[in-house]
Design a protein around this motif. Structure first.
Motif, PDB file in Angstrom:
ATOM      1  N   ARG A 110     -44.050 -30.830 -76.340  1.00 17.70           N
ATOM      2  CA  ARG A 110     -42.634 -30.464 -76.455  1.00 17.70           C
ATOM      3  C   ARG A 110     -41.723 -31.683 -76.548  1.00 17.70           C
ATOM      4  NH1 ARG A 110     -40.432 -31.514 -71.583  1.00 17.70           N
ATOM      5  NH2 ARG A 110     -41.710 -31.211 -69.737  1.00 17.70           N
ATOM      6  N   GLN A 111     -42.245 -32.854 -76.194  1.00 21.38           N
ATOM      7  CA  GLN A 111     -41.409 -34.051 -76.222  1.00 21.38           C
ATOM      8  C   GLN A 111     -41.541 -34.821 -77.534  1.00 21.38           C
ATOM      9  OE1 GLN A 111     -41.248 -36.111 -72.538  1.00 21.38           O
ATOM     10  NE2 GLN A 111     -40.722 -38.061 -73.473  1.00 21.38           N
ATOM     11  N   CYS A 112     -42.759 -35.167 -77.936  1.00 16.81           N
ATOM     12  CA  CYS A 112     -42.942 -35.990 -79.135  1.00 16.81           C
ATOM     13  C   CYS A 112     -43.336 -35.185 -80.370  1.00 16.81           C
ATOM     14  CB  CYS A 112     -43.972 -37.093 -78.893  1.00 16.81           C
ATOM     15  SG  CYS A 112     -45.683 -36.502 -78.801  1.00 16.81           S
ATOM     16  N   GLY A 113     -43.758 -33.931 -80.171  1.00 16.78           N
ATOM     17  CA  GLY A 113     -44.111 -33.083 -81.308  1.00 16.78           C
ATOM     18  C   GLY A 113     -45.542 -33.196 -81.784  1.00 16.78           C
ATOM     19  N   LEU A 114     -46.366 -33.966 -81.096  1.00 15.30           N
ATOM     20  CA  LEU A 114     -47.769 -34.097 -81.475  1.00 15.30           C
ATOM     21  C   LEU A 114     -48.441 -32.731 -81.418  1.00 15.30           C
ATOM     22  CD1 LEU A 114     -50.208 -36.044 -82.065  1.00 15.30           C
ATOM     23  CD2 LEU A 114     -50.608 -35.972 -79.601  1.00 15.30           C
ATOM     24  N   VAL A 115     -49.188 -32.391 -82.472  1.00 15.06           N
ATOM     25  CA  VAL A 115     -49.927 -31.130 -82.519  1.00 15.06           C
ATOM     26  C   VAL A 115     -51.400 -31.463 -82.668  1.00 15.06           C
ATOM     27  CG1 VAL A 115     -50.325 -28.988 -83.782  1.00 15.06           C
ATOM     28  CG2 VAL A 115     -48.008 -29.896 -83.571  1.00 15.06           C
ATOM     29  N   THR A 116     -52.219 -30.879 -81.801  1.00  8.76           N
ATOM     30  CA  THR A 116     -53.655 -31.101 -81.847  1.00  8.76           C
ATOM     31  C   THR A 116     -54.353 -29.753 -81.980  1.00  8.76           C
ATOM     32  OG1 THR A 116     -53.402 -33.015 -80.403  1.00  8.76           O
ATOM     33  CG2 THR A 116     -55.621 -32.130 -80.648  1.00  8.76           C
ATOM     34  N   GLU A 117     -55.266 -29.676 -82.937  1.00  8.28           N
ATOM     35  CA  GLU A 117     -56.044 -28.453 -83.120  1.00  8.28           C
ATOM     36  C   GLU A 117     -57.268 -28.496 -82.228  1.00  8.28           C
ATOM     37  OE1 GLU A 117     -58.466 -25.904 -86.505  1.00  8.28           O
ATOM     38  OE2 GLU A 117     -57.510 -27.783 -87.084  1.00  8.28           O
ATOM     39  N   MET A 118     -57.623 -27.348 -81.705  1.00 14.00           N
ATOM     40  CA  MET A 118     -58.853 -27.224 -80.934  1.00 14.00           C
ATOM     41  C   MET A 118     -59.523 -25.924 -81.357  1.00 14.00           C
ATOM     42  SD  MET A 118     -56.948 -26.656 -77.340  1.00 14.00           S
ATOM     43  CE  MET A 118     -55.329 -25.940 -77.483  1.00 14.00           C
TER      44      MET A 118
END
Length: 157
Positions: A110-118
């Motif tokens: 929610r802070q930097c916007g990094l999205v990681t798929e799992m």
């Protein structure tokens, strides 16, 4: 809940080759625009809107209209090469590959916007099945919003 984390660095390098192979097998056209759109998604650790893809491509010297980008994104998501992040109205490249029962989940900082798929486990997928309750599941969206490790550490300091 068991979560299988994908090896991002290794799988990203194989994503284009997988897309080429799947398209050849399915006799789908993996056009230059579709390839460039997938490459743009693969090079971003953040989910990109269609306009974000357009802006990144423009920086790379490719000037395309938004409808063209949307058509490419529709193709990529339909073929399983990209995923739409519902809460962000944005897209990321699929980096977990194509495997049976692929139920992707996403952690979103929610802070930097990094999205990681799992890749979520089969047992979780089965526990989400509601067809025995008079409901047929057509699509499942699994997004977890929180703080990535880097942002969590910076908040603690």
């Amino acid at each position: 809940m068991t979560v299988l984390t994908c090896d991002q660095s290794t799988v990203r390098t194989d994503a284009l080759k997988r897309a080429e192979n799947v398209c050849a097998h399915e006799k789908a056209h993996f056009t230059t625009i579709r390839r460039r759109t997938l490459e743009t998604l693969l090079h971003s650790p953040f989910a990109l809107s269609a306009y974000g893809v357009q802006a990144q491509m423009k920086q790379d010297g490719v000037n395309l209209k938004a409808p063209t980008i949307y058509r490419a994104l529709h193709f990529l998501t339909a073929m399983g090469f990209a995923h739409r992040i519902e809460s962000l109205n944005a897209f990321i490249a699929c980096t977990c590959g194509d495997h049976p029962g692929h139920l992707p989940g996403f952690s979103i900082c929610r802070q930097c916007g990094l999205v990681t798929e799992m890749a979520l486990s089969e047992s979780l997928h089965r526990s989400l099945e509601l067809s025995g309750h008079g409901f047929h599941v057509e699509r499942t969206v699994f997004e977890i919003i929180g703080l990535c490790e880097t942002c969590l550490q910076s908040e603690k300091e």
